[in-house]
Design an enzyme around this catalytic site. Structure first.
Site, PDB file in Angstrom:
ATOM      1  N   TRP A 207      29.796 -78.568  57.666  1.00 60.42           N
ATOM      2  CA  TRP A 207      30.441 -78.363  56.385  1.00 60.42           C
ATOM      3  C   TRP A 207      31.306 -79.266  55.895  1.00 60.42           C
ATOM      4  CZ3 TRP A 207      36.274 -79.751  56.186  1.00 60.42           C
ATOM      5  CH2 TRP A 207      36.588 -80.290  57.562  1.00 60.42           C
TER       6      TRP A 207
ATOM      7  N   GLU B 225      38.099 -81.128  63.825  1.00 58.32           N
ATOM      8  CA  GLU B 225      39.587 -81.366  63.236  1.00 58.32           C
ATOM      9  C   GLU B 225      40.121 -81.656  64.482  1.00 58.32           C
ATOM     10  OE1 GLU B 225      39.632 -80.204  58.348  1.00 58.32           O
ATOM     11  OE2 GLU B 225      40.816 -78.931  60.159  1.00 58.32           O
TER      12      GLU B 225
ATOM     13  N   PHE C  47      34.870 -70.624  50.110  1.00 54.59           N
ATOM     14  CA  PHE C  47      35.668 -69.610  48.786  1.00 54.59           C
ATOM     15  C   PHE C  47      37.148 -69.430  48.968  1.00 54.59           C
ATOM     16  CE2 PHE C  47      31.621 -66.362  47.872  1.00 54.59           C
ATOM     17  CZ  PHE C  47      31.319 -67.341  48.029  1.00 54.59           C
TER      18      PHE C  47
HETATM   19  C1  ACM Z   1      36.729 -76.996  58.600  1.00 53.39           C
HETATM   20  O1  ACM Z   1      37.155 -76.565  57.888  1.00 53.39           O
HETATM   21  N1  ACM Z   1      37.719 -77.095  59.669  1.00 53.39           N
HETATM   22  C2  ACM Z   1      35.778 -76.194  59.423  1.00 53.39           C
END
Ligand code: ACM
Ligand code: ZN
Length: 768
Positions: A404, A338, A430
């Protein structure tokens, strides 16, 4: 359930024979191979443990101390093997590293393993063969401390069975981390990934850069505001909310975990998710920008490390040196997710770097960054892990990818011959809701009930066998934006982690949800003894409603996560007692009522009662004319969505909400004929973190001809901070009036305190 026959004669328990069947074995995760035999092994204070070295003794102590607490006595070590009534460890170098074999006979218990890892798991299996009361912290009476004679051959399907704790978004101390390690071990999990760095807090002491924790570990307290609505802070304001782990504490954690076959993986984020570091050392950023440690959500993340300055890499190498000295793990996680690289586009240092290195774009610059750090980390004998964004611009030669954003990153990385850990947010996050949002504490949007976790598989069907070999395993990630306490953390982790443990340990063919649900109560009973605040969401009844406006009726379907659950319900707000109706098929509702439902056990409701208040009203199914159209992403179920009886939930994607962005909501309802009315109710949602605000003003008007309107009431409600997501009915009552048309105008806040455009969300307009 165990079938235990106990004869109580006078004050003595004389007979303690027990008969076990396969179904009485409730171990989670389910062993790969288990045979139940006749007879039992009886534990007593004369039971001996034959351990041949200090490490084996340490491993055995965990079980011994459980006996001590629950019974007052414990099996003792012995150097000599008695004739019977003993536990023995055997080493077999031919077994796989984490495999174990367990032979329980009435005479003895023998655990065979290649090394300590397997012995630890053998003992954890014995623990789960014992009555749940073994978990008790206080002495319990009248328990028969036997386990069935079994022959177990067991080993994990995957070598990476993890949980990630985010210590940055909210800080959790050493004690909680240690507690979590115990719980991971119980479920035969072997990785604890610590997310130690993020925008909202730097959580690891680095001696060479003390400001990382003096400044970076503390933020201005805005805990009363919902995460994403928190305001940008003045860099000069001192942070008071936070904390960090010292190197000594981290070493203690690592040592404790190692004794339970758990490796602790540190994550040191780069180049983004590092506002806390930049707040401490602004020179690490492209423009030396002075920022405060953010109190809450930051998006997009533009304050990132400069990839042009050499001092960034010197800093990170120094940090990694100290990290490596604390964590013996083979892997160092360097984040990589990100990063919004807009500063890199204009920063002279970054531009110079791109020119010198012949990099075409900022993705390649990030790839340069990661590859350079990988080279350094490899030179220290360690491997790197990164989130799947590290694929962009070219993967570092030896990097392991944590996938992810779905499983695609993992599929691609494995195709390129890289190792992969699966953590798709669809199944493994989670921090996402596990039950109906109305009943749950505030969490991330989405829905990952335990069933969904259980049906996850780290190996994707489309993978070749060669690719599948690169899948090391998976892990559950608990991001902590909304996790403010250890109780909330436990609530989100358990019992879903039990489902994840079985996904990662047990053979795929052995996985069976119905079977898992029969073993779950035993695990939950253990959690009760251990004081774990696990969620019971899987048991709670939830409803799905469908309207038929032609027939002016709705149909409600009820379910929970358990097959053949005994769900019973009542209407008209009656008591949910033994007169309740057993739910078999959807319930048709034709008028205003209150539905209550619950799971029943032995003719009694168990757990939280589900309640749904269904209100029929005069506008049901009537034509609506909006001045401004509703938002195209939030159309509810079409033009009659606000008069369809069915109410929206706190899940604003549930298909019952219509929304207006910046615009006011103005609607005219045509009741088709003049009738007597006295109240207008507007159902609204506020979720400030998602930019959804209650209206600041609501006005109601009535008319007989649709031309001239008379105002009949208004509500003024100025903006107020709301730390939760909230459903509210705004009621405007007035003297009985004859009218055919009702107009409602709701005023939009338009701009949030953070300066963002605001939404209005409505699910129903009730006219009575
Ligand atoms: C993430 O959830 N930004 C790895
Ligand atoms: Zn730069």
């Amino acid at each position: 359930m165990r079938i235990i026959k106990t004869n109580l004669l006078a004050l003595f328990i004389l007979v303690s024979s027990a008969v076990f069947a396969q179904k009485d074995i409730t171990i989670i995760p389910k062993p790969a191979n288990i045979q139940v035999k006749e007879g039992v092994f009886q534990f007593s204070k004369d039971t001996k443990i034959i351990a041949s070295n200090a490490a084996q003794k340490e491993i055995a102590t965990a079980l011994m101390s459980k006996f001590k607490a629950a019974t007052g006595w414990q099996p003792e070590f012995s150097n000599k093997k008695p004739k019977s009534n003993y536990i023995e460890f055997k080493i077999d170098k031919n077994l796989n590293r984490e495999a174990y074999q367990l032979e329980v006979t009435s005479k003895s218990i023998v655990i065979t393993a290649k090394e300590n890892a397997g012995l630890i798991y053998g003992l954890e299996t014995i623990r789960q063969l014992l009555p749940t009361a073994i978990e008790s912290k206080n002495q319990v009476a009248n328990v028969n401390w036997t386990i069935p004679n079994v022959s177990i051959k067991d080993e994990p399907r995957f070598q990476w069975r993890g949980l990630m704790l985010d210590l940055s978004r909210h800080f959790f101390d050493k004690n909680y981390v240690i507690q979590t390690i115990d719980r991971l071990a119980m479920l035969k999990m072997n990785v604890l990934h610590l997310h130690l760095v993020d925008d909202q807090g730097w959580r690891i002491e680095i001696k060479k850069y003390p400001k990382l924790t003096e400044i970076g570990a503390w933020r201005v307290n805005q805990e009363n505001v919902i995460w994403n609505a928190r305001l940008t802070v003045d860099p000069n304001e001192k942070g008071t909310y936070g904390g960090f782990l010292t190197q000594e504490e981290l070493k203690e954690i690592v040592k404790y975990a190692a004794a339970k076959n758990i490796q602790v993986i540190p994550e040191i984020e780069m180049p983004a998710h590092v506002s806390s570091a930049i707040a401490a050392y602004p020179e690490l950023a492209c423009f030396n920008q002075k920022i405060g440690v953010p109190s809450g959500g930051v998006w997009p993340i533009t304050d990132i490390y400069c990839a042009g300055k050499e001092n960034t890499f010197e800093f990170l190498q120094d940090v990694i040196d100290e990290v490596i000295a604390i964590f013996p793990s083979k892997y160092i996680h360097i984040g990589g997710d990100e990063a919004t690289k807009t500063n890199w586009e204009t920063c002279p240092h970054c531009q110079k770097r791109m020119q010198q290195e012949g990099l075409k774009n900022v993705h390649e610059l990030q790839s340069y960054f990661v590859k350079r750090m990988e080279k350094y980390i490899n030179s220290k004998g360690k491997k790197v892990i990164g989130w799947d964004e590290i694929l962009e611009g070219g993967l570092a030669p030896d990097a392991t990818v944590m996938s992810w954003r779905g499983t695609e990153g993992g599929i691609e990385a494995s195709k390129q011959g890289h190792d992969v850990i699966m953590t798709p947010e669809s199944h493994c996050y989670f921090n996402i809701y596990q039950g109906s949002q109305n009943e749950e504490p505030l969490a991330f949007g989405g829905f990952i009930p335990m069933t969904k976790v259980y049906h996850f598989d780290p190996v994707v069907d489309e993978m070749t066998p060669e690719q599948a070999k690169h899948i090391l395993g998976a892990q559950a990630n608990l991001w902590a934006e909304y996790i403010e306490s250890t109780q909330e953390s436990e609530y989100m982790i358990f019992p879903r982690l039990g489902a994840m443990a079985e996904v990662l340990w047990s053979p795929k063919e052995a996985r069976n949800w119905n079977d898992f649900t029969t073993r779950l109560p035993s695990l939950l009973a253990r959690f009760d003894y251990l004081g774990i605040n696990y969620s019971k969401s899987a048991y709670l009844v939830s409803a799905a409603s469908k309207a038929n406006l032609d027939k002016k009726q709705i149909k409600i379907a009820l379910k929970n996560e358990f097959p053949n659950a005994d769900i019973r319900y009542v209407l008209d707000n009656k008591n949910l007692d033994n007169q309740a109706i057993k739910y078999t098929d959807s319930i048709t509702i034709q008028g205003t009522t209150i539905l209550k439902a619950s799971l029943f056990k032995e003719d009694k409701p168990v757990g939280k009662v589900f309640t749904d208040s269904i209100q029929f009203h005069k506008a049901v199914g009537n034509k609506l004319t909006f001045k401004n159209p509703y938002h195209e992403n939030y159309k509810a179920d079409g033009p009659l969505g606000l008069v369809n009886i069915i109410r929206g939930s706190k899940n604003f994607h549930d298909g019952q909400w219509q929304a207006w962005l910046v615009d006011d909501m103005e609607v005219v309802i045509d009741l088709e004929k003049n009738q007597s009315i006295h109240q207008v109710t507007l159902g609204a949602l506020e979720n400030q973190g998602s930019g959804i605000y209650f209206p600041t003003e609501i006005k109601a008007f009535v008319s007989t001809d649709g031309k001239t309107y008379k105002e009949v009431g208004k509500i003024i409600r100025p903006f107020a901070i709301n730390s939760n997501s909230e459903l509210k009915d705004f009621k405007i009552s007035f003297e009985k009036t004859n009218a055919r048309f009702v107009k409602v105008i709701a005023t939009n806040l338009k701009k949030s305190p953070k300066g963002e455009s605001s939404f209005l969300f409505f699910d129903e307009i009730l006219v009575d």
